[in-house]
Design a protein around this motif. Structure first.
Motif, short mmCIF file in Angstrom:
data_model
loop_
_atom_site.label_atom_id
_atom_site.label_comp_id
_atom_site.label_asym_id
_atom_site.label_seq_id
_atom_site.Cartn_x
_atom_site.Cartn_y
_atom_site.Cartn_z
N LEU A 402 0.86 -1.14 -0.05
CA LEU A 402 -0.03 -0.02 -0.10
C LEU A 402 0.79 1.26 -0.08
O LEU A 402 2.13 1.37 0.60
CB LEU A 402 -0.95 0.01 1.19
CG LEU A 402 -2.11 -1.01 1.36
CD1 LEU A 402 -2.78 -1.18 2.64
CD2 LEU A 402 -2.94 -1.03 0.16
N ASP A 403 0.27 2.28 -0.53
CA ASP A 403 0.89 3.58 -0.75
C ASP A 403 0.92 4.12 1.00
O ASP A 403 0.23 3.82 1.64
CB ASP A 403 0.29 4.57 -1.59
CG ASP A 403 0.49 4.04 -3.13
OD1 ASP A 403 1.48 3.32 -3.36
OD2 ASP A 403 -0.49 4.36 -3.80
N LYS A 404 1.81 5.44 0.88
CA LYS A 404 1.78 5.90 2.27
C LYS A 404 0.55 6.61 2.47
O LYS A 404 -0.02 6.64 3.75
CB LYS A 404 2.97 6.98 2.25
CG LYS A 404 4.34 6.39 2.31
CD LYS A 404 5.47 7.66 2.19
CE LYS A 404 6.70 7.13 2.37
NZ LYS A 404 7.69 8.12 2.35
N VAL A 405 -0.19 6.83 1.53
CA VAL A 405 -1.58 7.32 1.59
C VAL A 405 -2.65 6.18 1.72
O VAL A 405 -2.81 5.70 0.44
CB VAL A 405 -2.03 8.74 0.86
CG1 VAL A 405 -3.30 9.20 1.05
CG2 VAL A 405 -1.07 9.79 1.04
N ARG A 406 -2.96 5.71 2.91
CA ARG A 406 -4.11 4.72 2.64
C ARG A 406 -5.38 5.05 2.01
O ARG A 406 -6.05 6.01 2.44
CB ARG A 406 -4.23 4.05 4.04
CG ARG A 406 -2.75 3.59 4.59
CD ARG A 406 -2.20 2.34 3.83
NE ARG A 406 -1.04 1.95 4.44
CZ ARG A 406 -0.65 1.08 5.46
NH1 ARG A 406 -1.80 0.64 5.89
NH2 ARG A 406 0.68 0.80 5.97
N PRO A 407 -5.78 4.42 1.08
CA PRO A 407 -7.22 4.75 0.54
C PRO A 407 -8.33 4.50 1.44
O PRO A 407 -8.14 3.68 2.46
CB PRO A 407 -7.12 3.54 -0.65
CG PRO A 407 -6.50 2.73 -0.15
CD PRO A 407 -5.27 3.25 0.53
#
Length: 437
Positions: A402-407
């Protein structure tokens, strides 16, 4: 003689049967020879037997004599309605008779249609073509505006000739005839293979052969076969499997509905050495996430020829899962995923023999490892922030980073009246998960 052989109940049963009365006439006339009894009953189908068992035809022997001496003991079937194996399994054979068919004709017994497993019943009801069905398909073919040439690609290496014959015949006997069979022999050490294939090709100019001078394994053999393929589409067939009689016809029907299709794949099942079908795989329409779990394209897989040639064909180093590697590289070169088409019919019978991956892919660990290598190679090529691992012995799981900004995940809960159930649900979501957004 009749009274001495059978009890009163059995005599009554026989006398109620037309076939039984005819056999009794022969028995009481002193003609007890098994050959004459079976001939007289017309229950043995010589044409069926020779067609079903090519080794008997090759031996040039009387098929009925073969059945009496060997066939029944080998669990061969005398016609298209009597299953010798199933009859023996479900009836106590009277030792006065030499084979199961004779027992059935004189004493009767359970043909066991009702004891077939659920899939066999389904095949009988919904997947057995009648002559009328086949004739309608032939008429329909003439109405199709688009009839592309399909090359069936088949690498061969030391194949059991019985199964190799069945594989080739399953293509030759197709309803759709605009096809070629492109066979590459991978320098088989079995000296029977080459003359066997040459004899086939001599009698059918739609069979193309190439004989490799050295063994290169399945990927290289497949690439050799690819060099003699022509036409717009290529279908993949293993050297001991079988296509359904309507397979290529169904492919062309689908192409007439959508000429833009680049990959077509069908449902499949498995087939035993004695041609009993089992373990069907009724697939979903194209599902990329499922495809990352296992090769759901697999059989029957049909590819646009230009697509396969553009990616360079099969790759060495992925033997055992070379088809999966091929499919992964093709899929990543198709921008519109709607061009991957599922045909919801069982068009491919995967031969299940000892040591085959059709029985269980775990039979060949190198195939599982090659598939994992193929999948991770694909993920790297498309720059996916993910990696794959093996789960459940033979399946794959892709783990996405996952990206640092979690969806944000929104949860919808249909609810009415039962507060206590809602409370348990919310408790789990709020306190038993570690995903905050």
């Amino acid at each position: 003689m009749f009274n001495q052989l059978f009890s009163s109940d059995i005599r009554k049963k026989i006398l109620q049967s037309t076939t039984g009365r005819k056999l009794i006439l022969k028995l009481t006339s002193g003609v007890t020879d098994e050959y004459k009894l079976l001939s007289f009953s017309r229950s043995f189908d010589s044409e069926f037997y020779l067609r079903q068992y090519p080794d008997v035809a090759e031996a040039n022997v009387d098929p009925l004599i073969h059945f009496i001496q060997f066939g029944c003991e080998e669990l061969r079937n005398p016609n298209d309605w009597f299953d010798t194996r199933r009859f023996i399994e479900n009836n106590q054979i009277d030792d006065r008779f030499k084979n199961a068919l004779l027992h059935y004709l004189i004493l009767g017994g359970t043909l066991n249609a009702s004891k077939k497993n659920a899939y066999e019943v389904w095949v009988d009801r919904y997947d057995t073509l009648t002559e009328e069905n086949i004739n309608r398909m032939k008429v329909r073919i003439n109405q199709l505006g688009y009839q592309p040439l399909i090359s069936v690609l088949m690498p061969v290496y030391n194949t059991n000739l019985k199964f190799l014959r069945k594989a080739i015949d399953s293509v030759k006997n197709k309803i759709y005839t605009n096809r070629k069979i492109c066979i590459a022999d991978d320098n088989s050490s079995d000296s029977k293979i080459k003359p066997f294939l040459e004899e086939y090709a001599k009698n059918d100019d739609r069979i193309k052969l190439i004989f490799r001078s050295e063994n290169g394994h399945i990927s290289e053999a497949s690439n050799s076969a690819l060099t003699i393929c022509s036409g717009e589409f290529i279908a993949l067939l293993d050297h001991d499997d079988e296509l359904a009689i309507e397979a290529l016809y169904m492919v062309v029907e689908s192409l007439n509905e959508d000429k833009s299709a680049d990959i077509l794949f069908s449902d499949e099942d498995k087939i035993t050495e004695d041609n009993r079908r089992f373990d069907p795989y009724f697939k979903s329409d194209w599902n990329k996430d499922l495809f990352y779990g296992h090769n759901c394209i697999s059989h029957l897989g049909v590819y646009r020829t230009s697509l396969i040639k553009d990616i360079g064909g099969f790759r060495q180093g992925y033997e055992g899962s070379q088809d999966y590697d091929l499919a992964l590289r093709c899929v990543e070169n198709i921008n519109d995923q709607n061009r991957i088409v599922h045909i919801p019919h069982i068009l491919y019978h995967w031969r299940a023999i000892e040591g085959s991956t059709s029985l269980h892919i775990g039979e060949k660990n190198y195939a599982v490892n090659a598939g994992l290598k193929s999948l991770n190679s694909h993920l790297a090529r498309i720059n996916a922030n993910a990696s794959a691992e093996v789960v459940y012995g033979s399946q794959y799981r892709v783990k996405w980073n996952l990206d640092k900004v979690r969806p944000l995940v929104s949860i919808i809960i249909p609810f009415k009246d039962q507060v206590e159930l809602l409370e348990v649900c919310l408790e789990g979501i709020l306190n038993r998960t570690n995903y905050q957004n």
